[in-house]
Design a protein around this motif. Structure first.
Motif, PDB file in Angstrom:
ATOM      1  N   TYR A  93       0.937  -1.360  -0.097  1.00 38.97           N
ATOM      2  CA  TYR A  93       0.117  -0.019   0.115  1.00 38.97           C
ATOM      3  C   TYR A  93       0.923   1.247   0.235  1.00 38.97           C
ATOM      4  CZ  TYR A  93      -3.628   3.205   1.357  1.00 38.97           C
ATOM      5  OH  TYR A  93      -4.343   4.327   1.431  1.00 38.97           O
ATOM      6  N   VAL A 131       0.398  -3.068   4.297  1.00 38.84           N
ATOM      7  CA  VAL A 131       0.914  -1.911   4.919  1.00 38.84           C
ATOM      8  C   VAL A 131       2.455  -2.068   5.038  1.00 38.84           C
ATOM      9  CG1 VAL A 131      -0.911  -0.893   5.653  1.00 38.84           C
ATOM     10  CG2 VAL A 131       0.339  -2.140   7.192  1.00 38.84           C
ATOM     11  N   ALA A 142      -3.939  -1.796  10.071  1.00 35.28           N
ATOM     12  CA  ALA A 142      -3.541  -1.473   8.787  1.00 35.28           C
ATOM     13  C   ALA A 142      -4.880  -0.783   8.159  1.00 35.28           C
ATOM     14  CB  ALA A 142      -3.454  -2.824   7.957  1.00 35.28           C
ATOM     15  N   VAL A 146      -5.081   3.067   6.571  1.00 32.62           N
ATOM     16  CA  VAL A 146      -5.643   3.187   5.072  1.00 32.62           C
ATOM     17  C   VAL A 146      -6.854   4.200   5.255  1.00 32.62           C
ATOM     18  CG1 VAL A 146      -7.276   2.091   3.363  1.00 32.62           C
ATOM     19  CG2 VAL A 146      -5.258   0.921   4.172  1.00 32.62           C
TER      20      VAL A 146
END
Length: 250
Positions: A93, A131, A142, A146
């Motif tokens: 990510y 992540v 995580a 986000v």
């Protein structure tokens, strides 16, 4: 944007919407955030949603049926949505993913737990994201990362719309250094160029500083970037200056 987080700990993930930029996004109506308890779909009196893995081995696995039902219920609640599984096995990510997901009308974030989820649910998952190259106890932290990274990109959330555009990674590079008052702090002065009022020179200095930081701290980022003519020239200047510094120390 609507975000539903499927988790064993909805109270935890909902806290991200109570602070900082996510709170601003919620208060301004740009973000609707809610957690959905996976145990509500357990189908047994113990509210259990995990079971031992076939084939033996340590740890437990999130069962397929409760997770599938939770995803289906979330789709009803938020409408068409991309389903994202937070997992150490997913694609890394980054800021590009944050920008991409911020343009979705809705997201369903699935928080893995234990050894992972029953593989048979994967056809309901659109993308698997990680992540970082480390293992957390579950996907909750995580998912909160986000949500935070997306919330600040939503229209009307940041006071200055240019703030997001100048952040680290927004153009693929690390950010330049920042300074504020006082002009001199513990014998360290703000670089003169920032006090000059010459906006073109300041812009060039900032681009060069961002490039230099990236070269020194995250050179891997440069491999995937297509630099413009000015950036190539600045990068050559940086490398030449670094070589001169090394020669001066020998």
């Amino acid at each position: 944007m609507k975000i539903e987080v499927l988790t064993l700990f909805p109270e935890l993930v909902e806290q991200v919407g109570a602070f900082g930029m996510p709170r601003v996004a919620v208060e301004r109506g740009a973000l609707q955030l809610s957690g959905r308890q996976l145990r509500d779909f357990s189908g047994n009196r113990w509210r259990r949603v995990d079971e031992r893995t076939y084939g033996g081995g340590p740890g437990m696995v999130l069962q397929a049926e409760p997770l599938a039902q939770a995803i289906e219920a979330a789709r009803v609640a938020v409408g068409p949505a991309k389903v994202v599984l937070m997992s150490p096995q997913g694609e890394r990510y980054d800021q590009a993913w944050a920008e991409r997901l911020s343009r979705e009308p809705a997201l369903i974030l699935v928080c893995g737990r234990y050894e992972g989820i029953d593989e048979r649910v994967m056809p309901q998952v659109d993308v698997e994201l990680s992540v970082g190259d480390y293992v957390l106890s579950g996907g909750e932290l995580a998912a909160m990362l986000v949500v935070d990274s997306i919330a600040r990109l939503l229209p009307g959330v940041l006071g200055d719309e240019q703030s997001a555009a100048s952040d680290s990674f927004s153009d693929g590079l690390l950010d330049h250094p920042h300074y504020s008052r006082p002009e001199v702090w513990r014998d360290q002065a703000v670089p003169e160029i920032l006090m000059s009022g010459d906006h073109a020179a300041i812009r060039r200095w900032r681009r060069k500083q961002g490039l230099e930081r990236t070269l020194l701290r995250r050179p891997d980022l440069l491999d995937s970037l297509k630099l413009d003519a000015e950036q190539i020239k600045l990068l050559r200047e940086i490398i030449t200056e670094q070589l001169h510094e090394q020669e001066g120390r020998t």
